[in-house]
Structure formats: C-alpha cells, structure tokens
Design a protein around this motif. Sequence first.
Motif, mmCIF file in Angstrom:
data_model
loop_
_atom_site.group_PDB
_atom_site.id
_atom_site.type_symbol
_atom_site.label_atom_id
_atom_site.label_comp_id
_atom_site.label_asym_id
_atom_site.label_seq_id
_atom_site.Cartn_x
_atom_site.Cartn_y
_atom_site.Cartn_z
ATOM 1 N N ARG A 144 -16.345 -0.013 -11.930
ATOM 2 C CA ARG A 144 -17.654 -0.217 -12.552
ATOM 3 C C ARG A 144 -17.430 -0.750 -13.962
ATOM 4 N NH1 ARG A 144 -21.897 4.422 -11.953
ATOM 5 N NH2 ARG A 144 -20.432 5.581 -13.229
ATOM 6 N N PRO A 145 -17.761 -2.008 -14.223
ATOM 7 C CA PRO A 145 -17.451 -2.605 -15.527
ATOM 8 C C PRO A 145 -18.284 -2.010 -16.646
ATOM 9 C CG PRO A 145 -18.859 -4.054 -14.259
ATOM 10 C CD PRO A 145 -18.496 -2.907 -13.338
ATOM 11 N N VAL A 146 -17.771 -2.114 -17.861
ATOM 12 C CA VAL A 146 -18.501 -1.688 -19.058
ATOM 13 C C VAL A 146 -18.563 -2.880 -19.993
ATOM 14 C CG1 VAL A 146 -17.805 0.715 -18.843
ATOM 15 C CG2 VAL A 146 -16.379 -0.864 -20.133
ATOM 16 N N PRO A 147 -19.503 -2.875 -20.956
ATOM 17 C CA PRO A 147 -19.563 -3.999 -21.888
ATOM 18 C C PRO A 147 -18.346 -4.028 -22.804
ATOM 19 C CG PRO A 147 -21.388 -2.454 -22.252
ATOM 20 C CD PRO A 147 -20.538 -1.887 -21.193
ATOM 21 N N PRO A 148 -18.073 -5.165 -23.444
ATOM 22 C CA PRO A 148 -16.898 -5.285 -24.309
ATOM 23 C C PRO A 148 -17.131 -4.677 -25.683
ATOM 24 C CG PRO A 148 -18.123 -7.317 -24.323
ATOM 25 C CD PRO A 148 -18.801 -6.435 -23.319
ATOM 26 N N ARG A 149 -16.041 -4.463 -26.389
ATOM 27 C CA ARG A 149 -16.118 -4.039 -27.783
ATOM 28 C C ARG A 149 -16.265 -5.300 -28.622
ATOM 29 N NH1 ARG A 149 -12.429 -3.413 -32.000
ATOM 30 N NH2 ARG A 149 -12.872 -1.702 -33.448
ATOM 31 N N LEU A 150 -17.370 -5.382 -29.370
ATOM 32 C CA LEU A 150 -17.689 -6.599 -30.120
ATOM 33 C C LEU A 150 -17.228 -6.557 -31.565
ATOM 34 C CD1 LEU A 150 -21.327 -7.181 -28.794
ATOM 35 C CD2 LEU A 150 -19.197 -8.191 -27.952
ATOM 36 N N GLY A 151 -16.984 -5.350 -32.096
ATOM 37 C CA GLY A 151 -16.572 -5.252 -33.481
ATOM 38 C C GLY A 151 -16.681 -3.841 -33.995
ATOM 39 N N THR A 152 -16.643 -3.690 -35.317
ATOM 40 C CA THR A 152 -16.735 -2.382 -35.955
ATOM 41 C C THR A 152 -18.157 -2.153 -36.462
ATOM 42 O OG1 THR A 152 -16.186 -3.217 -38.156
ATOM 43 C CG2 THR A 152 -14.337 -2.648 -36.690
ATOM 44 N N LEU A 153 -18.383 -0.963 -37.019
ATOM 45 C CA LEU A 153 -19.717 -0.640 -37.523
ATOM 46 C C LEU A 153 -20.100 -1.561 -38.674
ATOM 47 C CD1 LEU A 153 -19.074 1.830 -35.765
ATOM 48 C CD2 LEU A 153 -20.246 3.246 -37.477
ATOM 49 N N ALA A 154 -19.116 -2.029 -39.437
ATOM 50 C CA ALA A 154 -19.398 -2.941 -40.549
ATOM 51 C C ALA A 154 -19.923 -4.285 -40.061
ATOM 52 C CB ALA A 154 -18.144 -3.142 -41.393
ATOM 53 N N ASP A 155 -19.679 -4.589 -38.794
ATOM 54 C CA ASP A 155 -20.130 -5.866 -38.227
ATOM 55 C C ASP A 155 -21.563 -5.811 -37.705
ATOM 56 O OD1 ASP A 155 -17.609 -7.099 -38.597
ATOM 57 O OD2 ASP A 155 -16.854 -6.101 -36.790
ATOM 58 N N LEU A 156 -22.212 -4.658 -37.830
ATOM 59 C CA LEU A 156 -23.543 -4.497 -37.236
ATOM 60 C C LEU A 156 -24.539 -5.564 -37.681
ATOM 61 C CD1 LEU A 156 -25.542 -2.918 -35.482
ATOM 62 C CD2 LEU A 156 -25.937 -1.386 -37.439
ATOM 63 N N PRO A 157 -24.693 -5.862 -38.979
ATOM 64 C CA PRO A 157 -25.682 -6.873 -39.365
ATOM 65 C C PRO A 157 -25.423 -8.224 -38.699
ATOM 66 C CG PRO A 157 -24.943 -5.647 -41.292
ATOM 67 C CD PRO A 157 -24.040 -5.267 -40.166
ATOM 68 N N ASP A 215 -15.301 1.932 -34.853
ATOM 69 C CA ASP A 215 -14.273 1.806 -35.881
ATOM 70 C C ASP A 215 -12.913 2.300 -35.413
ATOM 71 O OD1 ASP A 215 -16.018 0.714 -37.691
ATOM 72 O OD2 ASP A 215 -16.466 2.611 -38.706
ATOM 73 N N ALA A 216 -12.894 3.049 -34.314
ATOM 74 C CA ALA A 216 -11.633 3.616 -33.834
ATOM 75 C C ALA A 216 -10.704 2.522 -33.334
ATOM 76 C CB ALA A 216 -11.904 4.630 -32.730
ATOM 77 N N LYS A 217 -9.445 2.626 -33.718
ATOM 78 C CA LYS A 217 -8.473 1.644 -33.262
ATOM 79 C C LYS A 217 -8.024 1.984 -31.843
ATOM 80 C CE LYS A 217 -6.639 0.616 -37.862
ATOM 81 N NZ LYS A 217 -5.427 0.589 -38.713
ATOM 82 N N GLY A 218 -7.704 0.954 -31.110
ATOM 83 C CA GLY A 218 -7.175 1.163 -29.772
ATOM 84 C C GLY A 218 -8.246 1.436 -28.732
ATOM 85 N N THR A 219 -9.518 1.210 -29.082
ATOM 86 C CA THR A 219 -10.581 1.415 -28.108
ATOM 87 C C THR A 219 -10.431 0.405 -26.978
ATOM 88 O OG1 THR A 219 -12.060 2.122 -29.863
ATOM 89 C CG2 THR A 219 -13.074 1.520 -27.776
ATOM 90 N N ARG A 220 -10.411 0.917 -25.756
ATOM 91 C CA ARG A 220 -10.221 0.042 -24.606
ATOM 92 C C ARG A 220 -11.540 -0.624 -24.216
ATOM 93 N NH1 ARG A 220 -8.110 3.859 -20.185
ATOM 94 N NH2 ARG A 220 -9.754 5.103 -21.119
ATOM 95 N N ASP A 221 -11.412 -1.799 -23.596
ATOM 96 C CA ASP A 221 -12.593 -2.512 -23.133
ATOM 97 C C ASP A 221 -12.950 -2.169 -21.706
ATOM 98 O OD1 ASP A 221 -13.492 -4.113 -25.302
ATOM 99 O OD2 ASP A 221 -11.650 -5.274 -25.112
ATOM 100 N N ALA A 222 -12.089 -1.499 -21.005
ATOM 101 C CA ALA A 222 -12.388 -1.105 -19.628
ATOM 102 C C ALA A 222 -11.698 0.212 -19.360
ATOM 103 C CB ALA A 222 -11.906 -2.178 -18.640
ATOM 104 N N GLU A 223 -12.187 0.937 -18.378
ATOM 105 C CA GLU A 223 -11.664 2.266 -18.088
ATOM 106 C C GLU A 223 -10.852 2.306 -16.803
ATOM 107 O OE1 GLU A 223 -15.296 4.514 -18.165
ATOM 108 O OE2 GLU A 223 -14.777 5.309 -20.116
ATOM 109 N N GLY A 224 -10.563 1.161 -16.229
ATOM 110 C CA GLY A 224 -9.778 1.150 -15.021
ATOM 111 C C GLY A 224 -10.565 1.537 -13.791
#
Length: 497
Positions: free
Chosen positions: A64-77, A52-61
Amino acid sequence: MTGKPDALWDGPERPALLHTLIIGAGRAGRALARDLRDDESHGLHPIGFLDDAKGTRDAEGTDRPVPPRLGTLADLPRLLDEHAADAVVLAIPGLPTQRVRELTSTVIAAGAVVRHLPWYAAALAREATASDLLPLDVRALIDGPEPYVVSPEVKEIVTGKRVLVTGAGGALGAELCRQLHAFNPDRLFLLGGEKPSRSLLADVWGEEPATDLLDRDEADRTFRDLRPEVVFHAAGLRHPAILERRPSQGVTANVLSTDNLVRAAARHGTERFVRLSTDADPASMLGASHRAAEAVVLGAAQKIDRTGGTSGTTTAGKTSKTGKSGKKHRAETVFATVRIGDVLDARDSLLTVLAHEIRAGGPVAVTHPEAARCFATVEEAVALTLEAARMATGGEIYTLGLPEPMRVTEVVSRFTRQYRLPEVPIRYVGQRQSSKALEQGRTIPTAHPQIFTTPDHADSAEDARLPERLDKIYKAAAKNRDPKVRQMLLSLAKSTT
C-alpha cells in the motif's frame, strides 16, 4: 528522498478532495495517510509529508503506497504554494505549542485549513485514524502551556481497579476515559449522559451499563452490581442559559444525580469518589447548582469524619480510619471535588457557543471589551483532575492553577482566523458581578504547583440542615417551581461560600 507528490502515490484523486500536506512522517502520519487514502469520506487527499527527522523513509515496504517526503517543516510556506495545498494535517501529537502556533499561522496565511492529532493519540494502543483528527488546535487559541503529562503515581488509584466514569458521552467524560485507560484499570464503566462515541469505545474498550442517575434505587443497584472502586462524576448540565431559565433542571441534573451517586458510593464501599465542577460562582444558577452539589460531596466526607477516627493515607493511596481504640477499620470512601474552571473545548463551553452564534450570522455576545477568563483545554483539566484525585484524603475542594487570563475577544479573533472565517461583529452586553476573582484569592497551595484547595467553611449547624434543605429543593424541582427553586438554591449556595 523527495519528489513530486504523485510520484509514489497512486491513490485516486478527485476534485472534491482537498490536497493535503501531512506534517510528521512517523508512525501516526503514515497511518493517517493510509486511512485517508482508503476512506475518502474525510475529504482529504494526502500529497506528501514534511518532517525534520533524518532518515525518514518514503515507503514502508508494503503493497500500500504512501505519499513521498517533500521536505522539512521549514519548507512549509514554499510547499503550500508549489503544490496548491488546500489543507495541512499536524500529525506530531507532541509538537510544542509555540511551533504549532507558527505552523498554524503559516497555513492560514496561505488560505489552507488545519487539522491536527490530539496529544493523547501517541498513547493509544492502535494506529491513528482520520477519525482522530480535530479541526482546531485549542491550545493555540489561548497560548496554552505544553500538554500536561500525568504523573506515574496516578496508577496507585487506577491500575487494577474497577473505575466508573459518568458523563462519558461528553468531552470531559470521554477525555477522562482516555487518560484513565492508559493506567490499565481492571474494568472501566462508561455511565450516564449521551452514548459514548465510536472512537472513544475503540480507544478504551469500556463497558456501558444503562443507569438513570436520577433514580436513587437504580443508582444503588448499579453500584451493588458493578462494585466500582473509583468513581469520577463528570455528568451534569452545564449550559448557563438553560439553567438560568430552568433552574429545576440544574437541581435534578447536577445536585440530585450527585446525591444519588454519593449515597451509593458510601453504601457499597467505593474507595474514591471525585466530582468535577465547572462554574462555582453562586450568583448564577449554573454556579449555584454546582455549589449545592459540592455541599453534598463535602457533607458525605464530613459524615465519615464524624463517625470515627482520623484519616491517614497509605502507600497505596487508600484512606483508612483509625478509631478511638487505635484499631483500623474498613477503608471509608474518599470524597472530593475538583473545580476545573473554564474548559475551552468542552461541551457548552465558549467555543460551542461561539460556533453557534457565528453560524447564526452573529453578533457574538461578550460581556465587556476587556472581559478575560482563565481557560484550560479539556486535556489539561482532566490531567490535573487525576492528580488531584490521587492527592485527596477526603473533604477537599480543589481548584486548578490555570494559565493567565486571556481576553475573550482575542479568543474569538483567533477562532475565526483558524477557520478562515470573516471577522464577526461583537455585541457587548455588560459585565456581571462575579465572585471568581475573590475565590482565586482564597486558595491554599498544595504539594502540586498547579493544584490548590479552598478554605474549609464547615458549619455544623448548616451541615445538620443540609438533608432537609435538599429534600425541599428536590420536591420543588420535581414540580418545576422554578422561582422557588431559584430562591432556595441561591440561599443554599451562598451558605456554603
């Protein structure tokens, strides 16, 4: 930025791995994603974050890649369905209990499994790893309160001290070590019981002296060499069925070990000695053995009171003695006991027995359809134990103010739902008379709203006979004379009620 789960994730994917959503894209969640990617033995393949945090980055520079941010907690279902997720990891250690229950219910309803980070993961001086993940959120089983945070004042009895914990291989001892380590003891000794886990040793950097707690001379030598200033005695045998069959084992594991440690602590100038008790119902062998051990600790405290002066707590949390002349002598040991009640996720607890009975095909044995207990999590019980240890001035038997009683059958039902197990049959085996309800009515409030003391039942005549009675019980236990041990242990426990 959001996107398809494999857009930024080039880690290998195998059918054997569970497609996993990670709730929490902070430091802990990203560390977990990297560890799961590097070590497939955990069986989880991260496909994306929810946060839910705004500004969450999709990569840390990093490379070693990390998975993408797909949505917020409300999007879980929606995301559970869209990505056919098999598992969800809760990587926000401080997530409110109600929110955890809601998310867990959503995941289970979608046919996925849940893993979560314990609350103390946020306090570790290292990144979270997949080994930290737990398969069950115990607080969600019992409508537990928010995780209790130990007050900073506990540092007065821990920071810079040599601290010894017995039973560090068990759930209670391990949790004690983790929480104590956050207060920066000078040295932390992990003594007795099973060998501590690798993850615990990585967390606390504790030392592991080898000592037989049942050998009085060896216990004395250990205290002479290590000079512990604070001792938490969490070792013991807490399996009710074993103790009912073999009360002699309860005497040696719970009473004799306590006696040996108490003697060593008093002899070598330990400042504070706290014993953890569980079931204090003298009608059972488990409870009777704990009552006898409590009598040992209380007897040591009363012996100090008889040998001179009154207790007074200094600003440093130490107890000094003032004699008749008004002069202060060397600080004596503060002896106290904490009854932690029914710890749901400790070894030999309800969850352990429940898992064993389910694996065996059931049924699950419950005393009565309306049987209820006041449960605590191991984290909560240990946190309150540290608070009680800080408050102690000598001779107290503390009890913890646990949440409202919860029906055992409801805990069983929630357990099976979290593990996606079919409902198991329950066999009702009758209800045993217990003194626990009476004990809860005989408690005295303290300055802490969740900690109580029990009334003092000191009897000078009984106190004088205690060493002699214990010696007879020890001798009978050494010869495995269980009927005799049972009789003597019940008599001793009831005389201390």
